[in-house]
Design an enzyme around this catalytic site. Structure first.
Site, short mmCIF file in Angstrom:
data_model
loop_
_atom_site.label_atom_id
_atom_site.label_comp_id
_atom_site.label_asym_id
_atom_site.label_seq_id
_atom_site.Cartn_x
_atom_site.Cartn_y
_atom_site.Cartn_z
N LYS A 267 29.55 28.94 -41.06
CA LYS A 267 30.61 27.95 -40.79
C LYS A 267 31.80 28.12 -41.74
O LYS A 267 31.72 28.87 -42.71
CB LYS A 267 30.03 26.54 -40.90
CG LYS A 267 28.88 26.28 -39.94
CD LYS A 267 29.35 26.30 -38.49
CE LYS A 267 28.34 25.76 -37.52
NZ LYS A 267 27.56 26.77 -36.82
C1 PLP Z 1 28.65 23.27 -31.97
C2 PLP Z 1 27.44 23.16 -32.85
N1 PLP Z 1 26.68 22.07 -32.79
C3 PLP Z 1 25.60 21.92 -33.57
C4 PLP Z 1 25.22 22.90 -34.47
C5 PLP Z 1 23.97 22.73 -35.26
O1 PLP Z 1 24.16 22.85 -36.64
P1 PLP Z 1 22.98 23.40 -37.58
O2 PLP Z 1 22.79 24.83 -37.31
O3 PLP Z 1 23.48 23.12 -38.98
O4 PLP Z 1 21.78 22.59 -37.26
C6 PLP Z 1 25.99 24.06 -34.57
C7 PLP Z 1 25.63 25.11 -35.54
O5 PLP Z 1 25.40 26.22 -35.29
C8 PLP Z 1 27.13 24.20 -33.73
O6 PLP Z 1 27.86 25.31 -33.77
#
Ligand code: PLP
Length: 381
Positions: free
Chosen positions: A179
């Site tokens: 990110k």
């Molecule tokens: C659009 C979106 N929503 C939710 C998530 C979920 O985040 P995490 O991987 O920190 O659980 C991500 C991460 O990849 C994402 O890109």
């Protein structure tokens, strides 16, 4: 190989982690609180609640809005699966609305017809770092009395008008290593509502308001101080990271030929979590392989829209959402991260222009993007 993503970790993060390790306070403690305060300030909201991931941030935010079995939540099919899965976790049903082909975000003009008496929230995603069309989404939400939960997992620091995403509804962020800023793993919920923030703090810690008194079912969705220390150090650099991403994106858009480069509607700031182009005429996968062979690691986000994933097919989804399905066949994300050098950018441009130009002569409109029904090949078990 030029990587598609690269977290930039330097002495500040290492020192901050060492300090936490030496303090002996490793679990959720003062550094998490400091990270929460700083992140709330970035977003211009009163409260931020740290969680263990973006997925758990979404899960807790949905619970905080009282969403559960029998409810429907309107969202986009063109996103990482966590967006929709979080809706399933609380027992509700994701209702997919097609995307605007120009921005890859949910098309607000299609939301109203998807609203039923069971609809309990609208969950737009600020995909690739570009804020969704919040004016229209908020207008519909207000008209129908629905909360908006923003999936801002890819859009730290992106603005819509003069405000940061995550301040329009209940914001959910991810700090996964790819990110725009990272805490290795981690998430954050942002809100102006004190009661909602309190609820989130309880649910992330086993429903505990007072030590070992449990009022409701909760989870272990805590962030550790070790992760928060990385996040705090990264937060100081977010602005610089985002500026570098934007400068890289500008260079790419000025020099790429024969692909559709990203657009940013007026009044929004794109933070380019991904720099995503469309490659025409069914050439995308060939260009992707060609780039890899030339040492450029590109990515496809996402090759299968959520309603076409087997998990969702098995749940009975048979929507036809042509813009999302078409995007899944055409999108190609190129490296845009702040670690790129000028030389890297030139290599990326030369590789893409060479491959697309060459393929264009080869295929000349002979292919159709619709391959089968668009469902992913099923993995063998
Ligand atoms: C659009 C979106 N929503 C939710 C998530 C979920 O985040 P995490 O991987 O920190 O659980 C991500 C991460 O990849 C994402 O890109």
């Amino acid at each position: 190989m030029i990587p598609i993503a690269r977290p930039l970790i330097s002495d500040e993060e290492k020192q901050a982690v060492l300090q936490v390790l030496e303090s002996g306070m490793l679990a959720q403690g003062p550094t998490v609180e400091a990270f929460e305060r700083a992140f709330a300030e970035l977003c211009g909201v009163d409260h931020a609640v740290a969680t263990s991931s973006g997925t758990t941030a979404l899960h807790v935010a949905l619970l905080a809005h009282g969403i559960g079995p029998g409810d429907e939540v309107i969202t986009t099919p063109f996103t990482f699966i966590a967006t929709a899965n979080a809706i399933l976790y609380v027992g509700a049903k994701p209702v997919f609305v097609d995307i605007d082909p120009a921005t890859f975000n949910i098309d607000p003009s299609l939301i109203e017809v998807a609203i039923t008496s069971r609809t309990k929230a609208i969950l737009p995603v600020h995909l690739f770092g570009l804020p969704a069309d919040l004016d229209l989404i908020l207008e519909i939400a207000e008209q129908y009395g629905l909360p908006v939960i923003e999936d801002a997992c890819q859009a730290h620091g992106a603005t819509y008008g003069d405000r940061c995403v995550g301040s329009f509804g209940t914001g959910c962020f991810s700090f996964y290593p790819t990110k725009n800023m990272t805490s290795a793993e981690g998430g954050m919920i942002t809100t102006d509502a004190a009661a909602l923030a309190d609820y989130c703090r309880e649910v992330r810690q086993h429903g505990m308001r007072r030590r070992y008194y449990h009022d409701r079912l909760g989870y272990n969705f805590r962030m550790t101080d070790v992760h928060a220390a990385i996040g705090l150090a990264q937060l100081q650099k977010l602005n610089g990271f985002n500026q570098a991403r934007r400068a890289n994106a500008t260079y790419l858009s000025q020099h790429l030929r024969d692909v559709t480069t990203p657009t940013t509607p007026a009044g929004r700031t794109h933070v380019y979590h991904q720099y995503t182009v469309r490659v025409p005429d069914a050439q995308r996968d060939i260009v992707l392989d060609g780039l890899r062979a030339q040492g450029v690691s590109a990515g496809v986000y996402y090759p299968v829209p959520i309603h076409r994933q087997h998990l969702y097919r098995d749940l009975g989804y048979d929507d036809h959402l042509p813009n999302a399905e078409r995007a899944a066949h055409e999108v190609l994300s190129l490296p845009v991260h702040p670690a790129l050098t000028g030389e890297d950018l030139k290599r990326i441009v030369n590789a893409v222009n060479g491959l697309v130009g060459q393929r264009r002569q080869d295929v000349q409109g002979s292919c159709d993007w619709r391959g089968g029904d668009g469902t992913a090949p099923r993995a063998r078990v």
